[in-house]
Enzyme design. Structure first.
Site, PDB file in Angstrom:
ATOM      1  N   SER A  57       0.587  -1.798  -0.195  1.00 57.75           N
ATOM      2  CA  SER A  57      -0.011   0.323  -0.054  1.00 57.75           C
ATOM      3  C   SER A  57       0.763   1.151  -0.357  1.00 57.75           C
ATOM      4  CB  SER A  57      -1.052  -0.033   0.980  1.00 57.75           C
ATOM      5  OG  SER A  57      -0.446  -0.446   1.788  1.00 57.75           O
ATOM      6  N   HIS A  96       1.168   4.624   6.650  1.00 58.56           N
ATOM      7  CA  HIS A  96       0.490   5.008   5.937  1.00 58.56           C
ATOM      8  C   HIS A  96       0.998   6.272   6.203  1.00 58.56           C
ATOM      9  CE1 HIS A  96      -2.950   2.307   4.552  1.00 58.56           C
ATOM     10  NE2 HIS A  96      -1.798   1.633   3.705  1.00 58.56           N
ATOM     11  N   ASP A 123      -8.213   5.591   5.135  1.00 65.10           N
ATOM     12  CA  ASP A 123      -8.180   4.667   5.606  1.00 65.10           C
ATOM     13  C   ASP A 123      -9.200   4.917   6.045  1.00 65.10           C
ATOM     14  OD1 ASP A 123      -5.320   4.205   4.741  1.00 65.10           O
ATOM     15  OD2 ASP A 123      -4.298   5.006   6.105  1.00 65.10           O
TER      16      ASP A 123
END
Length: 180
Positions: A57, A96, A123
């Protein structure tokens, strides 16, 4: 087959004093590793100073198997920083990028929204049900450095437990059969 029989003979010939010495040596190695981990926790201010990237990701910046080094300071979290966070109800931390930060002037509380660089949306679907923002207590640390591909060892041992048992057994056998 000769290597196995040699090791079996070697184990049979070990005296009790040697076994105790080997056990103490193994204990010192494990204790040293724990002390180093705790020292890293104190120095970095993060409950987990080293994490492995488990998904794609964050590509192309971080690839699966990269090891990230974390640091958690009192500085405000800003958009663009890469953070590692825990979500309520999930055991595995997520790496992230922060895309939005809201700071409430009246209370000083900070609300954070994150997104994987390789993901289409934010998210919010990863957060706990009904949760729209992360708070500061969810953040484990900021990424301050990385080692590419080194974390594959951890990923392989997690996904294929038999390899972990073989490596542990081989290391244990090595410690027991060493002559010094």
């Amino acid at each position: 087959m000769g290597w196995i029989s040699e090791n079996v003979e070697s184990i049979k010939s070990i005296q009790i004093r040697q076994i105790i010495t080997q056990g103490i040596s193994l204990g010192l190695i494990v204790t040293s590793a724990l002390i180093i981990w705790k020292a890293l926790m104190c120095v970095t201010g993060s409950e987990s100073p080293v994490v492995v990237v488990l998904s794609g990701s964050m590509e192309p910046g971080f690839k699966r198997g990269d090891i990230l080094f974390l640091h958690m300071s009192k500085d405000p979290i800003r958009a663009g920083e890469i953070v590692v966070f825990n979500v309520d109800g999930r055991e595995i931390p997520i790496v992230h990028r922060v895309i939005t930060v809201h700071e409430r002037q009246d209370t000083g509380d900070v609300e954070i929204l994150t997104k994987g660089d390789n993901n289409y949306g934010d998210d919010r679907l990863l957060y706990a049900q009904g949760q729209l923002w992360l708070q500061r207590h969810h953040i484990m640390g900021r990424a301050v450095g990385f080692l590419p591909y080194v974390g594959w060892v951890t990923i392989i041992m997690t996904e294929k437990p038999i390899i972990k048992y073989i490596l542990t057994g081989a290391l244990g056998l090595l410690v027991i059969t060493s002559k010094e």
